[in-house]
Design a protein around this motif. Structure first.
Motif, PDB file in Angstrom:
ATOM      1  N   GLY A 251     -73.855  13.595  22.376  1.00 31.84           N
ATOM      2  CA  GLY A 251     -74.931  12.794  21.770  1.00 31.84           C
ATOM      3  C   GLY A 251     -74.885  12.826  20.260  1.00 31.84           C
ATOM      4  N   GLY A 252     -75.504  11.843  19.656  1.00 31.50           N
ATOM      5  CA  GLY A 252     -75.538  11.769  18.201  1.00 31.50           C
ATOM      6  C   GLY A 252     -76.770  11.017  17.724  1.00 31.50           C
ATOM      7  N   PHE A 253     -77.065   9.904  18.409  1.00 35.68           N
ATOM      8  CA  PHE A 253     -78.241   9.092  18.071  1.00 35.68           C
ATOM      9  C   PHE A 253     -78.252   8.674  16.611  1.00 35.68           C
ATOM     10  N   TYR A 366     -80.879   6.899  12.328  1.00 34.53           N
ATOM     11  CA  TYR A 366     -81.411   7.517  13.530  1.00 34.53           C
ATOM     12  C   TYR A 366     -81.832   6.386  14.456  1.00 34.53           C
ATOM     13  N   ARG A 367     -81.452   6.483  15.691  1.00 38.33           N
ATOM     14  CA  ARG A 367     -81.561   5.425  16.704  1.00 38.33           C
ATOM     15  C   ARG A 367     -82.525   4.291  16.320  1.00 38.33           C
ATOM     16  N   GLY A 368     -81.986   3.125  16.175  1.00 36.45           N
ATOM     17  CA  GLY A 368     -82.775   1.954  15.785  1.00 36.45           C
ATOM     18  C   GLY A 368     -82.621   1.622  14.322  1.00 36.45           C
ATOM     19  N   HIS A 503     -70.103   8.629  22.706  1.00 34.90           N
ATOM     20  CA  HIS A 503     -70.594  10.004  22.686  1.00 34.90           C
ATOM     21  C   HIS A 503     -71.800  10.111  23.611  1.00 34.90           C
ATOM     22  N   GLY A 504     -71.689   9.431  24.757  1.00 35.33           N
ATOM     23  CA  GLY A 504     -72.762   9.457  25.752  1.00 35.33           C
ATOM     24  C   GLY A 504     -73.029   8.084  26.352  1.00 35.33           C
ATOM     25  N   GLN A 505     -72.361   7.048  25.850  1.00 33.01           N
ATOM     26  CA  GLN A 505     -72.691   5.670  26.257  1.00 33.01           C
ATOM     27  C   GLN A 505     -71.878   5.162  27.438  1.00 33.01           C
ATOM     28  N   ALA A 510     -67.483   1.466  31.478  1.00 28.11           N
ATOM     29  CA  ALA A 510     -67.751   0.035  31.238  1.00 28.11           C
ATOM     30  C   ALA A 510     -66.481  -0.694  30.811  1.00 28.11           C
ATOM     31  N   TRP A 511     -65.663  -0.048  29.995  1.00 23.98           N
ATOM     32  CA  TRP A 511     -64.433  -0.701  29.529  1.00 23.98           C
ATOM     33  C   TRP A 511     -63.487  -0.917  30.724  1.00 23.98           C
ATOM     34  N   ALA A 512     -63.431   0.075  31.617  1.00 24.18           N
ATOM     35  CA  ALA A 512     -62.576  -0.072  32.806  1.00 24.18           C
ATOM     36  C   ALA A 512     -63.096  -1.213  33.682  1.00 24.18           C
ATOM     37  N   GLY A 544     -74.981   1.369  15.796  1.00 29.16           N
ATOM     38  CA  GLY A 544     -75.531   0.015  15.655  1.00 29.16           C
ATOM     39  C   GLY A 544     -75.361  -0.837  16.907  1.00 29.16           C
ATOM     40  N   SER A 545     -75.372  -0.206  18.088  1.00 25.26           N
ATOM     41  CA  SER A 545     -75.226  -0.928  19.374  1.00 25.26           C
ATOM     42  C   SER A 545     -74.161  -2.018  19.245  1.00 25.26           C
ATOM     43  N   ARG A 546     -73.002  -1.588  18.776  1.00 23.77           N
ATOM     44  CA  ARG A 546     -71.925  -2.520  18.456  1.00 23.77           C
ATOM     45  C   ARG A 546     -70.778  -2.461  19.454  1.00 23.77           C
ATOM     46  N   ASP A 662     -83.922  -8.176  27.386  1.00 22.15           N
ATOM     47  CA  ASP A 662     -82.905  -9.214  27.545  1.00 22.15           C
ATOM     48  C   ASP A 662     -81.731  -8.829  26.657  1.00 22.15           C
ATOM     49  N   VAL A 663     -80.685  -8.316  27.296  1.00 22.33           N
ATOM     50  CA  VAL A 663     -79.508  -7.895  26.523  1.00 22.33           C
ATOM     51  C   VAL A 663     -78.302  -8.762  26.887  1.00 22.33           C
ATOM     52  N   GLY A 664     -78.605 -10.023  27.231  1.00 22.65           N
ATOM     53  CA  GLY A 664     -77.526 -10.935  27.614  1.00 22.65           C
ATOM     54  C   GLY A 664     -76.936 -10.516  28.947  1.00 22.65           C
ATOM     55  N   VAL A 735     -72.497 -10.894  26.095  1.00 21.94           N
ATOM     56  CA  VAL A 735     -73.253  -9.634  26.030  1.00 21.94           C
ATOM     57  C   VAL A 735     -73.989  -9.466  24.699  1.00 21.94           C
ATOM     58  N   LYS A 736     -75.046  -8.679  24.752  1.00 22.78           N
ATOM     59  CA  LYS A 736     -75.738  -8.211  23.544  1.00 22.78           C
ATOM     60  C   LYS A 736     -75.860  -6.691  23.682  1.00 22.78           C
ATOM     61  N   GLY A 737     -76.056  -5.999  22.558  1.00 21.95           N
ATOM     62  CA  GLY A 737     -76.142  -4.532  22.597  1.00 21.95           C
ATOM     63  C   GLY A 737     -77.447  -4.060  23.216  1.00 21.95           C
ATOM     64  N   GLY A 739     -78.114  -0.252  23.091  1.00 24.02           N
ATOM     65  CA  GLY A 739     -78.278   1.173  22.779  1.00 24.02           C
ATOM     66  C   GLY A 739     -79.564   1.546  22.073  1.00 24.02           C
ATOM     67  N   GLU A 740     -80.186   0.609  21.348  1.00 25.83           N
ATOM     68  CA  GLU A 740     -81.348   0.985  20.542  1.00 25.83           C
ATOM     69  C   GLU A 740     -82.635   0.261  20.935  1.00 25.83           C
ATOM     70  N   THR A 741     -82.547  -0.678  21.883  1.00 26.72           N
ATOM     71  CA  THR A 741     -83.712  -1.539  22.162  1.00 26.72           C
ATOM     72  C   THR A 741     -84.974  -0.734  22.469  1.00 26.72           C
TER      73      THR A 741
HETATM   74  N1  MCN Z   1     -73.948  -2.187  28.102  1.00 27.67           N
HETATM   75  C1  MCN Z   1     -73.828  -3.009  29.213  1.00 27.67           C
HETATM   76  N2  MCN Z   1     -74.292  -4.308  29.138  1.00 27.67           N
HETATM   77  C2  MCN Z   1     -74.906  -4.763  28.019  1.00 27.67           C
HETATM   78  C3  MCN Z   1     -75.061  -3.927  26.894  1.00 27.67           C
HETATM   79  C4  MCN Z   1     -74.518  -2.633  26.956  1.00 27.67           C
HETATM   80  O1  MCN Z   1     -73.331  -2.579  30.252  1.00 27.67           O
HETATM   81  N3  MCN Z   1     -75.323  -6.029  27.941  1.00 27.67           N
HETATM   82  C5  MCN Z   1     -73.418  -0.809  28.135  1.00 27.67           C
HETATM   83  C6  MCN Z   1     -72.118  -0.724  27.307  1.00 27.67           C
HETATM   84  O2  MCN Z   1     -71.002  -1.048  28.051  1.00 27.67           O
HETATM   85  C7  MCN Z   1     -72.143   0.732  26.883  1.00 27.67           C
HETATM   86  C8  MCN Z   1     -73.627   1.041  26.725  1.00 27.67           C
HETATM   87  O3  MCN Z   1     -74.320   0.064  27.499  1.00 27.67           O
HETATM   88  O4  MCN Z   1     -71.569   1.509  27.902  1.00 27.67           O
HETATM   89  C9  MCN Z   1     -74.127   0.959  25.271  1.00 27.67           C
HETATM   90  O5  MCN Z   1     -73.565  -0.161  24.668  1.00 27.67           O
HETATM   91  P1  MCN Z   1     -73.977  -0.733  23.212  1.00 27.67           P
HETATM   92  O6  MCN Z   1     -75.329  -1.306  23.261  1.00 27.67           O
HETATM   93  O7  MCN Z   1     -72.847  -1.585  22.775  1.00 27.67           O
HETATM   94  O8  MCN Z   1     -74.107   0.554  22.267  1.00 27.67           O
HETATM   95  P2  MCN Z   1     -72.930   1.507  21.733  1.00 27.67           P
HETATM   96  O9  MCN Z   1     -72.036   1.824  22.850  1.00 27.67           O
HETATM   97  O10 MCN Z   1     -72.382   0.995  20.468  1.00 27.67           O
HETATM   98  O11 MCN Z   1     -73.747   2.835  21.448  1.00 27.67           O
HETATM   99  C10 MCN Z   1     -74.477   3.055  20.253  1.00 27.67           C
HETATM  100  C11 MCN Z   1     -75.950   3.186  20.570  1.00 27.67           C
HETATM  101  C12 MCN Z   1     -76.678   3.767  19.431  1.00 27.67           C
HETATM  102  S1  MCN Z   1     -76.659   2.879  18.004  1.00 27.67           S
HETATM  103  C13 MCN Z   1     -77.339   4.974  19.532  1.00 27.67           C
HETATM  104  S2  MCN Z   1     -78.190   5.606  18.214  1.00 27.67           S
HETATM  105  C14 MCN Z   1     -77.306   5.697  20.753  1.00 27.67           C
HETATM  106  C15 MCN Z   1     -77.039   4.867  21.923  1.00 27.67           C
HETATM  107  O12 MCN Z   1     -76.071   3.996  21.743  1.00 27.67           O
HETATM  108  N4  MCN Z   1     -76.970   6.986  20.803  1.00 27.67           N
HETATM  109  C16 MCN Z   1     -76.746   7.566  22.021  1.00 27.67           C
HETATM  110  N5  MCN Z   1     -77.100   5.469  23.111  1.00 27.67           N
HETATM  111  C17 MCN Z   1     -76.840   6.791  23.221  1.00 27.67           C
HETATM  112  N6  MCN Z   1     -76.668   7.366  24.426  1.00 27.67           N
HETATM  113  C18 MCN Z   1     -76.340   8.680  24.486  1.00 27.67           C
HETATM  114  N7  MCN Z   1     -76.170   9.243  25.705  1.00 27.67           N
HETATM  115  N8  MCN Z   1     -76.168   9.438  23.371  1.00 27.67           N
HETATM  116  C19 MCN Z   1     -76.371   8.919  22.144  1.00 27.67           C
HETATM  117  O13 MCN Z   1     -76.157   9.657  21.076  1.00 27.67           O
END
Ligand code: MCN
Length: 784
Positions: A251-253, A366-368, A503-505, A510-512, A544-546, A662-664, A735-737, A739-741
């Motif tokens: 984790g890192g957040f 920090y997350r968000g 680092h936890g995502q 998902a890539w596989a 940055g949910s990238r 709604d994350v696409g 898709v849309k991110g 991780g921070e919603t």
């Molecule tokens: N995903 C998906 N379908 C979508 C969107 C995302 O299946 N429409 C899945 C992705 O494939 C990915 C996961 O969700 O496995 C997160 O994707 P994404 O939103 O792209 O975010 P990142 O992978 O870039 O992760 C970064 C984000 C951030 S900014 C913080 S802060 C955060 C977070 O992820 N820190 C985390 N989630 C965390 N989760 C854990 N366990 N630990 C952290 O430190």
């Protein structure tokens, strides 16, 4: 179906994370578990003062102590640093940036490092660090973000002559005319407290020297690529002499999206001593010397017509930088700068940010990062405006929603897609608002001690960082692209190398999923490699949910290139035109002659053997794609919290939490639910529990988990999660991110619910976190 369209066998399925078995059975590989022969442990001696001048450092007793290998002061190591520690985001040309080195003799926050001790074991290094005698001459301290701007306030860095780091503006209504013309104006001030990230695994580094002046740095980092680049620059090394590995990272957040003093110290000392150097953060060090989040004061104004059409928003933000600028400290508040109108169609837009130095731990991502700060003030003020207009709070939101997409918003950016009304409607359905209101009315009528409140937060956000040309325009030093390589091995297995650094995502899973669908192979055949700069030599890492909207799209594009090359090979071998080939489920077939086929696995073998390839074609079936997104990613949603508040003790308890996001297109619903769970929890934590505080002398009063209340599952109800889906038209996966919603949406929903529970008592404001004491005081003050 075109050749590169996924057949959706895995994408969209709740596949269990392949990462978890090792992690859950204690077989993860974390930095602190590594101990190559000869490893010495490093302990940093930290300043107990928030601001002081070091007048002497006596290392003699420490150097004599058992097991000690070496000990150094800041002065001893000065020549190691060829450049100060970097800040990659000088948000304005005039921004003030103090020099920042891994050790200092003028500590500017409690926990700033002044010396290091290295010993054969950790306990020996800890004991010896106690023997280091440092004399300090205390200097004046300012720890409060507003007081730091007062005339005559103590200066955090005397040489800068001011505590003001920068002022940054985005203004489409420079004259304020829209506010002057507004029929109703509501202005509120908010303080969003300091939050301290609590990753399960604290930061840890291990630097292992090689034989040619090279070093391998294992680090619990989110950003191995950025870390390699900047460590090389700071230490004056060729980047090629540094390999950075992020093994399992707990984790890192956002807190591990940084380059830290201890990383530079470990590399420099491993080179100097010729032996591996390890440092693992203690939890209190995590509180003192890993970045914090928020610590922001905002004055926010909404102007509207009498019938509730919002015409203007204005934010004036003072954001604490802490004592130094870490990697992206000054840019963090700006990450929200374009969304201070939220999901609402508000034509006039004005925001101004002032970055402020204080004698506190530096702030950073920090997350968000920037977007919770914006959403909080918007969603609190929307409720205040509704009350002022005597309108229903939900209906005021609905009335002002952006409804046409793509939408160019007041801040100038374009939201690609969305359906804000759909998310809100679904929320109200799941929530059953009428029955919640009926129960609330009953309790009010009965004068029950435990009152009920419901609060809303309808949000949008921009993530998926980010289009490189926009990053350039806002003075961020790097690009926002990412990269992926797909290599089809001769046996039919597939190797994926990604520039993201999970680092936890759950990226390995998902890539596989994405690649297996596109190439039509079994998920188990796909290996995902990441987090090691000698395997994945370029990339922009994870924050940055990238990762999905940028790195995942790079992956998609690389797979499309692989299929294109395979198509050329099959066309050559079957003596047909490439256009006459269909590709589905991992097999090419000739249109009209379905018996003529070739599997991708057989093409991979043929490309490896290279006996029969088109003239001039290189052997091997492999492709790399670099993807630079044309737009940000724009998730959105509607959240509601239901709380019970004990009006005698002030105890506020969350009893329901409903989220419609709604994350696409969703790649893995199980992972997405997990991300939303974690995100919401961190938003609720800010609303009800967590707050980092300093006293006037800059002592961190919340330096451990006893005084800093991080909630556990026991404090939380089961979340009710739903989704609507507006695929992003800007990327082929839609898709849309995500991780921070949750973190962005949750805090205002909870505070709005607490205020709703107490509104009939006249309570209009409670500062986060809404602790029992704050709630109780607010009730007493309203009564008075
Ligand atoms: N995903 C998906 N379908 C979508 C969107 C995302 O299946 N429409 C899945 C992705 O494939 C990915 C996961 O969700 O496995 C997160 O994707 P994404 O939103 O792209 O975010 P990142 O992978 O870039 O992760 C970064 C984000 C951030 S900014 C913080 S802060 C955060 C977070 O992820 N820190 C985390 N989630 C965390 N989760 C854990 N366990 N630990 C952290 O430190």
């Amino acid at each position: 179906m075109s050749a590169t369209e996924a057949r959706s066998a895995y994408v969209g399925s709740p596949v269990k994370r392949r990462e978890d078995e090792a992690l859950l059975t204690g077989r993860g590989t974390f930095v602190d578990n590594m101990a190559p022969p000869g490893t010495v442990c490093m302990v940093v001696v930290r300043s107990p003062h928030a601001h002081a001048r070091v007048t002497s450092v006596d290392l003699a007793a420490a150097r004599e102590a058992e097991g000690v290998v070496a000990a150094f002061s800041a002065a001893d190591l000065r020549d190691e640093w060829k450049a100060p520690m970097p800040c990659a985001w000088p948000v304005t040309e005039e921004m003030k940036s103090p020099d920042h080195y891994p050790l200092t003799d003028v500590p500017c926050y409690q926990g700033d490092g002044v010396a290091v001790v290295l010993a054969e074991s950790l306990s020996q290094a800890q004991d010896a660090a106690e023997l280091v005698e440092v004399d300090y001459e205390p200097l004046d301290v300012v720890a409060d973000v507003e007081k730091a701007l007062d005339e005559g306030a103590p200066l955090v860095h005397r040489e800068l002559g001011t505590n003001e780091c920068y002022v940054w503006r985005l203004d489409t209504d420079a004259t304020g005319q829209a506010i002057d013309d507004a029929e109703v104006v509501v202005t509120r001030s908010y303080y969003q407290p300091r939050l301290i990230p609590n990753a399960l695994e604290p930061r840890a580094v291990l630097a292992v020297p090689g034989t040619t002046g090279d070093v391998t740095l294992y680090s619990a980092t989110q950003v191995p690529h950025i870390l390699r680049l900047l460590s090389a620059a700071c230490l004056g090394l060729h980047e090629t002499k540094l390999r950075v590995v992020a093994p399992d990272v707990g984790g890192g957040f956002g807190s591990k999206l940084d380059v830290y003093a201890e990383e530079f110290l470990a590399i420099a000392l491993a080179r100097r001593l010729g032996t591996p150097v390890k440092w693992t953060e203690a939890r209190t060090e995590n509180y003192l010397a890993t970045i914090h989040g928020r610590d922001v004061v905002t004055e926010y104004t909404l102007g509207a017509t009498k019938d509730g059409a919002i015409t203007h928003c204005r934010a004036r933000v003072k954001a604490a930088m802490g004592a130094y600028l870490q990697l992206v400290t000054p840019g963090i508040p700006l990450l929200g700068a374009w969304i201070y109108a939220g999901p609402y169609a508000i034509p006039n837009y004005s925001v101004e940010f002032t970055g402020v130095f204080t004698n506190t731990t530096p702030t950073d991502a920090y997350r968000g990062a920037g977007r919770p700060e914006a959403t909080y003030v918007i969603e609190r003020t929307i409720d205040a405006l509704a009350d002022e207009l005597e309108m229903d709070r939900v209906e005021l939101r609905r009335k002002n929603f952006i409804t046409e997409f793509p939408a160019t918003i007041g801040s100038g950016l374009t939201i690609d897609s969305g359906d804000y009304v759909a998310s809100l409607d679904r929320l109200l359905e799941v929530l059953d608002l009428d029955s919640v209101r009926a129960e609330q009315a009953k309790r009010r009528d009965n004068g029950t001690v435990t009152q009920l409140g419901v609060g809303f937060s309808t949000y949008n956000e921009m993530c998926g960082l980010a289009p490189s040309r926009i990053l350039g325009a806002i003075r961020y030093a790097a690009g926002g692209w990412d990269t992926a390589t797909i290599r089809c091995l001769p046996t039919g297995s597939v190797q994926v190398v990604t520039g993201t650094s999970p680092h936890g995502q759950g990226h390995e899973t998902a890539w596989a999923q994405i690649v297996a669908d596109q190439l039509g192979c079994d998920m188990d055949a796909v290996e995902v490699l990441h987090g090691d700069t000698s395997i994945s030599s370029i990339g922009m890492d994870t924050y940055g949910s990238r990762s999905l909207p940028v790195g995942g799209v790079a992956l998609y594009n690389a797979a499309a290139k692989v299929i294109d090359k395979a198509r050329q090979i099959v066309a050559h071998q079957l003596e047909v035109s490439p256009d006459d080939l269909d590709f589905a489920d991992g097999t090419f077939t000739v249109k009209g002659s379905p018996d003529k086929e070739a599997t991708l696995a057989s093409v991979a073998f043929g490309a490896w053997a290279a006996h029969d390839l088109p003239d001039g074609m290189e052997p091997g079936l492999e492709a790399t794609a670099v993807y630079d997104p044309p737009n940000f990613s724009w998730p959105a949603g509607a959240h509601a919290a239901v709380v019970e508040v004990d009006t005698e003790t002030g105890d506020a308890r969350l009893i329901r939490y409903v989220a419609v996001d709604d994350v696409g297109t969703v790649v893995n619903p199980l992972i997405v639910d997990g991300q939303v769970h974690g995100g919401i929890t961190q938003g609720i934590a800010a609303a009800l529990y967590e707050e980092g505080t300093y006293d006037e002398d800059g002592n961190l009063q919340t330096a451990n988990l006893l005084s800093y209340l991080a909630p556990s599952a026991a404090e939380l109800p089961s979340f009710e999660l739903e989704r609507t889906e507006s695929p992003s038209p800007t990327n082929p996966l839609g898709v849309k991110g995500v991780g921070e919603t949750g973190t962005i949406a949750a805090a205002p929903a909870v505070i709005n619910a607490v205020l709703d529970a107490l509104s009939h008592l006249g309570v209009k404001d409670i500062q986060m976190p809404a602790t029992p004491e704050r709630v109780w005081r607010a009730i007493q003050e309203a009564k008075a």
